[in-house]
Design a protein around this motif. Structure first.
Motif, PDB file in Angstrom:
ATOM      1  N   PHE A 118       4.028  -4.646   8.136  1.00 20.75           N
ATOM      2  CA  PHE A 118       4.761  -3.517   8.704  1.00 20.75           C
ATOM      3  C   PHE A 118       4.175  -2.229   8.146  1.00 20.75           C
ATOM      4  N   GLU A 119       4.172  -1.207   8.993  1.00 19.73           N
ATOM      5  CA  GLU A 119       3.790   0.128   8.540  1.00 19.73           C
ATOM      6  C   GLU A 119       4.990   1.047   8.688  1.00 19.73           C
ATOM      7  N   LEU A 120       5.399   1.637   7.581  1.00 15.60           N
ATOM      8  CA  LEU A 120       6.461   2.638   7.592  1.00 15.60           C
ATOM      9  C   LEU A 120       5.816   4.007   7.479  1.00 15.60           C
ATOM     10  N   ARG A 121       6.064   4.844   8.471  1.00 17.14           N
ATOM     11  CA  ARG A 121       5.538   6.197   8.457  1.00 17.14           C
ATOM     12  C   ARG A 121       6.698   7.168   8.227  1.00 17.14           C
ATOM     13  N   ALA A 122       6.507   8.087   7.300  1.00 17.08           N
ATOM     14  CA  ALA A 122       7.552   9.034   6.920  1.00 17.08           C
ATOM     15  C   ALA A 122       7.034  10.450   7.110  1.00 17.08           C
ATOM     16  N   TYR A 123       7.820  11.279   7.779  1.00 14.67           N
ATOM     17  CA  TYR A 123       7.450  12.654   8.081  1.00 14.67           C
ATOM     18  C   TYR A 123       8.516  13.593   7.523  1.00 14.67           C
ATOM     19  N   GLN A 124       8.088  14.556   6.722  1.00 15.12           N
ATOM     20  CA  GLN A 124       8.986  15.609   6.264  1.00 15.12           C
ATOM     21  C   GLN A 124       8.772  16.796   7.192  1.00 15.12           C
ATOM     22  N   LEU A 125       9.751  17.069   8.045  1.00 11.72           N
ATOM     23  CA  LEU A 125       9.605  18.124   9.045  1.00 11.72           C
ATOM     24  C   LEU A 125      10.000  19.482   8.483  1.00 11.72           C
ATOM     25  N   ASP A 130       3.480  10.493   5.274  1.00  8.67           N
ATOM     26  CA  ASP A 130       3.131   9.359   4.428  1.00  8.67           C
ATOM     27  C   ASP A 130       3.081   8.096   5.273  1.00  8.67           C
ATOM     28  N   SER A 131       2.213   7.184   4.863  1.00 11.94           N
ATOM     29  CA  SER A 131       2.112   5.885   5.510  1.00 11.94           C
ATOM     30  C   SER A 131       2.133   4.811   4.432  1.00 11.94           C
ATOM     31  N   PHE A 132       3.034   3.833   4.595  1.00  4.97           N
ATOM     32  CA  PHE A 132       3.165   2.749   3.633  1.00  4.97           C
ATOM     33  C   PHE A 132       2.997   1.415   4.359  1.00  4.97           C
ATOM     34  N   GLN A 191      13.870  14.617   7.572  1.00  7.25           N
ATOM     35  CA  GLN A 191      12.926  13.525   7.362  1.00  7.25           C
ATOM     36  C   GLN A 191      13.067  12.508   8.493  1.00  7.25           C
ATOM     37  N   VAL A 192      11.931  12.045   8.996  1.00  6.74           N
ATOM     38  CA  VAL A 192      11.880  11.084  10.093  1.00  6.74           C
ATOM     39  C   VAL A 192      11.086   9.868   9.633  1.00  6.74           C
ATOM     40  N   TYR A 193      11.567   8.696  10.026  1.00  2.00           N
ATOM     41  CA  TYR A 193      10.858   7.451   9.744  1.00  2.00           C
ATOM     42  C   TYR A 193      10.615   6.711  11.050  1.00  2.00           C
ATOM     43  N   HIS A 194       9.454   6.053  11.153  1.00  2.00           N
ATOM     44  CA  HIS A 194       9.327   5.021  12.169  1.00  2.00           C
ATOM     45  C   HIS A 194       8.519   3.857  11.620  1.00  2.00           C
ATOM     46  N   LEU A 195       8.871   2.675  12.113  1.00  2.00           N
ATOM     47  CA  LEU A 195       8.383   1.411  11.564  1.00  2.00           C
ATOM     48  C   LEU A 195       7.664   0.636  12.656  1.00  2.00           C
ATOM     49  N   TRP A 196       6.447   0.165  12.331  1.00  2.00           N
ATOM     50  CA  TRP A 196       5.615  -0.579  13.266  1.00  2.00           C
ATOM     51  C   TRP A 196       5.269  -1.944  12.663  1.00  2.00           C
ATOM     52  N   VAL A 198       0.867  -1.171   0.000  1.00  2.00           N
ATOM     53  CA  VAL A 198       0.000   0.000   0.000  1.00  2.00           C
ATOM     54  C   VAL A 198       0.906   1.223   0.000  1.00  2.00           C
ATOM     55  N   GLY A 199       0.657   2.128  -0.906  1.00  2.00           N
ATOM     56  CA  GLY A 199       1.540   3.267  -1.106  1.00  2.00           C
ATOM     57  C   GLY A 199       2.039   3.227  -2.534  1.00  2.00           C
TER      58      GLY A 199
END
Length: 265
Positions: free
Chosen positions: A166-173, A252-254, A211-216, A99-100
C-alpha cells in the motif's frame, strides 16, 4: 498601530463581514476567528464529505527494540475494539511503514459518524479495551490521532485480500484550499482510475488540519512504477498533478504493509 491603520479607511465602505475577515487574519486566535474556522469546516463537510462515517487515523511511533511486542499488543487492542458489538467500531486498515518513517504504524478506524465515536468513548473507560490500550504505551515513542472524513466521491474500500503493498500519500494543504484541491483531484482521478483505484481518501477534520490522505494498493513496487508512468499518458492527469501540487505546502509518500489482522490486505 491598528487604530492608526483603521483610520485610513472609511468605515462606511467596509462591510462588517469584511472587517471580521481582516481582523481574523491578524488576530487568528480570537474567538471570532475560531468561530469562522468552525463555519468553514462545516461548509467543507456539507460539500465534499461522505457524511455517513467518521474515520480515526491513529499513528503510532514505536521504540525500535519493541516492534514485535507492539504488534502483539496492537492486535489484541484493535481486534478487541472490532469484535465488541456495543462499540460498533470497524477497522478500515492496519499497516506498518516499510518506506518512510520507520517503526511507524497506521491504524484507520471507522465510526458511525460523530455519534458513534461519542458512544465508543463513553464505553471504553474502565473496560478491558482501556487496559489493552494502556498495554501499548510502554512500546511507544509517540502517538497521534486525527479525525477525518471520506471524500464523497471515493468511499473507503470494503475488506479484501488482494496482496501486495500500500502507498499512503499525505498532503499538507495551504489553509483555505481544500475545496479547490478536491475539485481538481476529483476531475483528474477519473483518468487515474482506468489504471488503479484508490482504496481510501480522507481529509482531516479534527487534529492536524488542512491535511489530506489517499491510499493506493499495488502488487509490488515495480507495478507501482509502471502504473504511475502510464498515468502520465492519461488525459488530464498531468494537469491534476500540477494544479494540486500548487495547493500543497508539503507532500509525503509512505510504503506500507498490512498487519495480519488488517481488513485490507
Amino acid at each position: 498601530m491598528l487604530s492608526r491603520l483603521a483610520s485610513n479607511f472609511p468605515r462606511h465602505v467596509v462591510p462588517a463581514s469584511r472587517r471580521a475577515i481582516s481582523v481574523q487574519s491578524i488576530l487568528h486566535g480570537s474567538r471570532e476567528a475560531k468561530e469562522a474556522g468552525e463555519i468553514e469546516t462545516q461548509h467543507h463537510s456539507r460539500i465534499i464529505a461522505r457524511g455517513k462515517y467518521l474515520h480515526g487515523i491513529e499513528i503510532h511511533r514505536v521504540k525500535p527494540d519493541s516492534v514485535e511486542e507492539y504488534k502483539k499488543a496492537a492486535e489484541r487492542y484493535y481486534t478487541g475494539l472490532r469484535d465488541d458489538p456495543e462499540l460498533r467500531i470497524k477497522l478500515s486498515g492496519n499497516f506498518e511503514a516499510i518506506v518512510g518513517e520507520q517503526d511507524t504504524f497506521y491504524h484507520v478506524l471507522e465510526y458511525e459518524n460523530h455519534s458513534g465515536l461519542d458512544n465508543a468513548w463513553k464505553k471504553i473507560p474502565g473496560s478491558d479495551h482501556e487496559r489493552a490500550h494502556n498495554a501499548l504505551r510502554p512500546f511507544l515513542r509517540s502517538r497521534a490521532t486525527q479525525l477525518a472524513q471520506e471524500f464523497a466521491f471515493l468511499p473507503t474500500s470494503p475488506p479484501h485480500e488482494e496482496g501486495g503493498i500500500f502507498e499512503l500519500r499525505a498532503y499538507q494543504l495551504s489553509p483555505g484550499t481544500l475545496l479547490e484541491w478536491e475539485a481538481t483531484w476529483r476531475r483528474g482521478i477519473e483518468a487515474r482510475r482506468k489504471l488503479v483505484r484508490p482504496v481510501g481518501a480522507w481529509y482531516a477534520q479534527i487534529g492536524r488540519l488542512h491535511q489530506v490522505y489517499h491510499l493506493w494498493q499495488y502488487q509490488n513496487l515495480e507495478t507501482r512504477k509502471e502504473m504511475r508512468e502510464r498515468a502520465w499518458e492519461a488525459d488530464g492527469w498531468a494537469d491534476t498533478v500540477y494544479k494540486t501540487s500548487q495547493l500543497a505546502r508539503s507532500m509525503d509518500s509512505f510504503i506500507l504493509t498490512p498487519l495480519p489482522f488488517s481488513p485490507l490486505k
